[in-house]
Every structure is written in C-alpha cells, then in structure tokens.
Write a protein that holds these residues in place. Structure first.
Motif, mmCIF file in Angstrom:
data_model
loop_
_atom_site.group_PDB
_atom_site.id
_atom_site.type_symbol
_atom_site.label_atom_id
_atom_site.label_comp_id
_atom_site.label_asym_id
_atom_site.label_seq_id
_atom_site.Cartn_x
_atom_site.Cartn_y
_atom_site.Cartn_z
ATOM 1 N N ARG A 103 1.404 2.192 -3.667
ATOM 2 C CA ARG A 103 0.074 2.520 -4.219
ATOM 3 C C ARG A 103 -0.385 3.896 -3.742
ATOM 4 O O ARG A 103 -0.933 4.683 -4.512
ATOM 5 C CB ARG A 103 -0.965 1.499 -3.739
ATOM 6 C CG ARG A 103 -0.804 0.113 -4.298
ATOM 7 C CD ARG A 103 -1.694 -0.851 -3.506
ATOM 8 N NE ARG A 103 -1.434 -2.224 -3.881
ATOM 9 C CZ ARG A 103 -1.758 -3.271 -3.135
ATOM 10 N NH1 ARG A 103 -2.338 -3.089 -1.956
ATOM 11 N NH2 ARG A 103 -1.513 -4.480 -3.550
ATOM 12 N N SER A 104 -0.164 4.165 -2.463
ATOM 13 C CA SER A 104 -0.620 5.440 -1.892
ATOM 14 C C SER A 104 0.138 6.600 -2.510
ATOM 15 O O SER A 104 -0.438 7.655 -2.793
ATOM 16 C CB SER A 104 -0.438 5.448 -0.379
ATOM 17 O OG SER A 104 -1.172 4.396 0.189
ATOM 18 N N ASP A 113 0.817 -1.220 0.000
ATOM 19 C CA ASP A 113 0.000 0.000 0.000
ATOM 20 C C ASP A 113 0.854 1.275 0.000
ATOM 21 O O ASP A 113 0.355 2.345 -0.309
ATOM 22 C CB ASP A 113 -0.928 0.013 1.231
ATOM 23 C CG ASP A 113 -2.370 -0.321 0.850
ATOM 24 O OD1 ASP A 113 -2.581 -0.889 -0.240
ATOM 25 O OD2 ASP A 113 -3.287 0.002 1.633
ATOM 26 N N LYS A 173 1.122 6.998 -5.349
ATOM 27 C CA LYS A 173 0.665 7.328 -6.707
ATOM 28 C C LYS A 173 -0.667 8.071 -6.701
ATOM 29 O O LYS A 173 -1.196 8.406 -7.749
ATOM 30 C CB LYS A 173 0.501 6.031 -7.516
ATOM 31 C CG LYS A 173 1.813 5.374 -7.879
ATOM 32 C CD LYS A 173 1.535 4.131 -8.707
ATOM 33 C CE LYS A 173 2.725 3.183 -8.680
ATOM 34 N NZ LYS A 173 2.323 1.798 -8.885
ATOM 35 N N THR A 174 -1.256 8.277 -5.507
ATOM 36 C CA THR A 174 -2.571 8.938 -5.470
ATOM 37 C C THR A 174 -2.462 10.331 -4.854
ATOM 38 O O THR A 174 -1.482 10.649 -4.177
ATOM 39 C CB THR A 174 -3.579 8.122 -4.624
ATOM 40 O OG1 THR A 174 -3.130 8.117 -3.266
ATOM 41 C CG2 THR A 174 -3.720 6.702 -5.132
ATOM 42 N N PHE A 175 -3.499 11.139 -5.057
ATOM 43 C CA PHE A 175 -3.528 12.497 -4.499
ATOM 44 C C PHE A 175 -3.478 12.493 -2.957
ATOM 45 O O PHE A 175 -2.710 13.258 -2.364
ATOM 46 C CB PHE A 175 -4.768 13.237 -5.012
ATOM 47 C CG PHE A 175 -4.878 14.634 -4.496
ATOM 48 C CD1 PHE A 175 -4.045 15.639 -4.977
ATOM 49 C CD2 PHE A 175 -5.796 14.953 -3.501
ATOM 50 C CE1 PHE A 175 -4.132 16.932 -4.489
ATOM 51 C CE2 PHE A 175 -5.888 16.245 -3.004
ATOM 52 C CZ PHE A 175 -5.055 17.231 -3.501
ATOM 53 N N PRO A 176 -4.270 11.634 -2.289
ATOM 54 C CA PRO A 176 -4.185 11.617 -0.821
ATOM 55 C C PRO A 176 -2.771 11.292 -0.335
ATOM 56 O O PRO A 176 -2.303 11.849 0.668
ATOM 57 C CB PRO A 176 -5.166 10.513 -0.407
ATOM 58 C CG PRO A 176 -6.080 10.355 -1.557
ATOM 59 C CD PRO A 176 -5.319 10.728 -2.780
#
Lengths: 94, 343
Positions: B99-100, B96, B102-105
């Motif tokens: 994965r995290s 994770d 790569k995201t806005f959050p």
C-alpha cells in the motif's frame, strides 16, 4: 472503491472527515478496512497518534477521564496535517 | 491549539486528565530518546559483525576496491529487509508495504533509501579512494549537521542553540574517534574525493529527513522495510554490475559461514534501523541522527570484546566528546513534546 491506504495515512485522512475523534471513535471508523489486521490494535494506533501529534499533524482538544478512569483524548487535524493530504492518491481526494 | 477542558480529575489527587496525558507524552519522548540510543548500540554491534564478515573470503579478494564493501553492504541490507519483512508479517503490518509503495510518501522513502544506501555508501568509498580515509571519514561524519539543517528547512524542526552545539559536538567526537593520519603522496583527484565525501554526508543526512517526511504518513516499521529492500535491489541491479561486485555478492551468498555472519549483521542492522526510524517520528530526526553517533562508542565496546582492537587515546577522547554531545542533545526532553516550529 479506492485502494486501501497505509494505515497511518488513512488515520490522517480520517481526521479530515470529522471534527474530532478519540482513539475508540477512530477505530470504529476504520474497523471495516483494517479490522482483520494485526496492526489494528489500540496500542499501535495510540503510538501513531502520539507520533502524529508530536509532528504537528494532529492536535489534542478535550482530554477527559472516563468512568473507568481511562484517558479519553480527542484529536483533530491541524492545518499542517491538512497540507499533507495533497499527497493522497487521486481516488482519495475529496 | 485548543487547550480544552480539564473537567475530570483523578479522584482526590487533583491531577487533571490533561496532566495525565502530558505525562504520557513526556514518557513517549523519553522512550523515543532511549530508542535512538538503542539504535546506536545495535548499529555499533552491526558494524563489528559486518567487519568480521568483510574480513572473510570472498570479500578479501574483490576485483575492484568497491566490489567487496558494496557487495557486503547490499547483502547486509537484503538480509535486514528480510528480517524486517518477517517482523512486519508477525506484527500484522505486511499489507502496508504494498500500500505504501503505491503512494507518494512511499516513493519518497524509496528516494531516501537510494540516498542513504547505494549513493551514500558509493560516494563514501569513492571519497576514500580519491581523497584518502582521513578526509573522507572526517567529512562524511558530518552527516547529522546536514540532516539537522535539512530538518530545519524541510520539516521545520525546532532546534535550540544547545541542541545545535550538541550535534556539532557529537560530530567532532566522531571525527576524533575515527581519526587516521592523512596519507602522504599525491592525490590527483583530491578535490573530487572531497566532493564525493560531501555527497556521502548529504546522502546520509538527507535520508533521515526524507524518511521522516514519509513517516508522517507511513508506519516507521514499514518505511524501514521498504528502505532496506530498495537499497539491496538497486545495489544489485544498478551498482554491483559496474564494480565487478556481482561475483562477490553471489560467492558470499553461497558460502555458508559467511552468509550466516552477514545475516546476523543484517539482523542487528535491520533492528537498529527500525529503532532509528521509530525514534525519528518520536523525538525528531535532527536529534536522533546525533544520538545515533553513539554507535561509535558501542562499536568500540563490542570491538574490544569481539575482536582485538587496541584502545588508543583518540578513541577514548572521541568517545568522551560524543557522550558530552549526546547529553547536550538530549538535554530537556520537555522541549521535544512539540517537535516542529510551524506545525
């Protein structure tokens, strides 16, 4: 196939694709993506759900006890939770 | 909010399934409060261990006044990140992390890391240099107030008048406890120092709010791992080179007895932060920030046993005031079942 989301984000996304779901239904829905990972267990997922409910991202609907006396909580996404979906990566947006 | 069916009841007890769930939710909130207090305790321990490390060479001989604390802080966060990565590996969360990111959050958690790490710490040290420790510590201790205001505005957290009073009381206690008489003499950059101290309070307060926002979508254990790693990497690449801190950083890393003390501090700090971030998403970040201040009391207790600190009157009064504030913040856990006003 879009890149795998962080599990909590995917849980929120999952609730946007169904009317409501219990922990068991949620886990069935996400098993193919996260089933092999240590974090994919009922204890961790229930913590996510309680946390997301406290933060107002999801809400509870029917709460029942199954035949074994176990709590079955049905959750659905709130309008506030829907608002967070705008931060999904492009490939995940409907 | 649908209230649903209360069709089933525990055989013969008359307790509905919803009541069972509500008890579970209340238990969750109480666990969150205990988690926040646990984070304060570990943070107090961390501070004492880090203090021991910073009193050892090479930290005692930095080329600038910023070199040692910033290098120590970068090393501390690096070790905290390493311990948390091991924790995430063993709890099956490690995938994770990427994965995290790569995201806005995940990006927002990195911004929180910069505000709470290099920016908050750097501004605090500049504040001490330009305005003196008395003002810098007093002002920067107000970070939970900044955090609560931001949490109200950005996260729409519900904060009752009693909780506001509790937060202010905790901050007042921290100011009393950390009080040092203002130094005499002229301070040509006094107001710049005040500005830097305010920036530290802003950085630390905003970190919690942005992290809590990120954790609506990212696991707290993953978020804090990203936070610690980001803080270390950015400090090493973008801060230490400008304060002659890289030499201290490198020297500490190859001095076995120092590196182990910092690794131990990083262990306490990493898990303190883990508990803190978990608590943010269990009982709201405004309350958790105030409860974290109890670290000052724990710091005193650990200092008493591990070092030779003298227990003075203002330390005792400060500790009592913080305790009163914490009790006011905790107040009625039932209020925390729904954390946000418009959610």
């Amino acid at each position: 196939m879009a890149a795998v989301l962080p599990m909590r984000f995917r849980i929120l996304h999952f609730f946007s694709t169904v009317k409501e779901a219990s922990t068991k239904e949620l886990m069935n829905g996400l098993h193919s993506e996260y089933g092999s990972e240590g974090q994919f267990n009922e204890k961790v997922i229930n913590e996510h759900l309680l946390s997301m409910r406290a933060g107002g991202l999801i809400e509870t609907n029917d709460i029942e006890l199954d035949q074994g006396g176990n709590l079955v909580v049905n959750y659905s996404i709130t309008e506030f939770g829907q608002g967070r979906l705008k931060y999904l990566p492009k490939a995940w947006k409907a | 909010m649908a209230n649903g069916v209360q069709s089933a009841s525990m055989a013969g007890t008359g307790v509905s399934a919803r009541q069972v769930f509500e008890q579970k939710e209340l238990g969750f909130v109480k666990r969150g409060l205990a988690t926040a207090l646990g984070s304060g305790m570990l943070w107090g321990l961390d501070g004492v261990i880090l203090g021991i490390a910073l009193a050892m060479a090479p930290f005692t001989a930095g080329a600038t006044m910023y070199a040692a604390p910033l290098a120590g802080s970068a090393l501390h966060d690096g070790f905290a990140g390493l311990w948390l990565a091991i924790y995430n590996l063993f709890t099956g969360r490690w995938k994770d992390i990427g994965r995290s990111l790569k995201t806005f959050p995940g990006f927002i958690v990195c911004v929180a890391a910069l505000l709470g790490g290099p920016i908050g710490m750097g501004a605090y040290l500049l504040g001490i240099n330009f305005a003196g420790a008395a003002y810098a510590m007093g002002i920067s201790a107000g970070y939970p107030v900044v955090g609560a205001i931001m949490a109200r505005l950005i996260l729409k957290e519900k904060i009752s008048p009693r909780v506001w009073a509790g937060i202010l009381t905790c901050v007042a206690g921290a100011v009393i406890l950390g009080y040092v008489p203002p130094e005499g003499g002229t301070m040509p950059h006094f107001y710049l120092g005040i500005g830097c101290s305010l920036l530290a309070a802003f950085g630390w307060g905003t970190e919690g709010v942005l992290a809590t926002f990120g954790m609506d979508m990212v696991d707290p254990a993953v978020a804090i791992n990203i936070r610690e790693a980001t803080s270390c990497v950015v400090s090493v690449l973008a801060v230490l080179p400008f304060v002659a801190g890289l030499a201290v950083f490198g020297q500490a890393l190859i001095t076995p007895n120092v590196v182990w003390v910092i690794a131990l501090a990083g262990l306490a700090g990493g898990f303190s932060y883990l508990l803190w971030y978990k608590a943010f998403s269990m009982c709201g970040c405004s309350r958790c920030m105030a409860l974290n201040i109890t670290y000052a009391i724990w710091g005193l207790v650990f200092s008493y046993f591990l070092t030779d600190v003298a227990i003075t009157t203002n330390l005792v009064i400060g500790a009592i005031v913080i305790t009163i504030g914490a009790i006011m913040v905790v107040g009625n856990p039932k209020e925390m079942i729904n954390l946000r006003a418009e959610a």
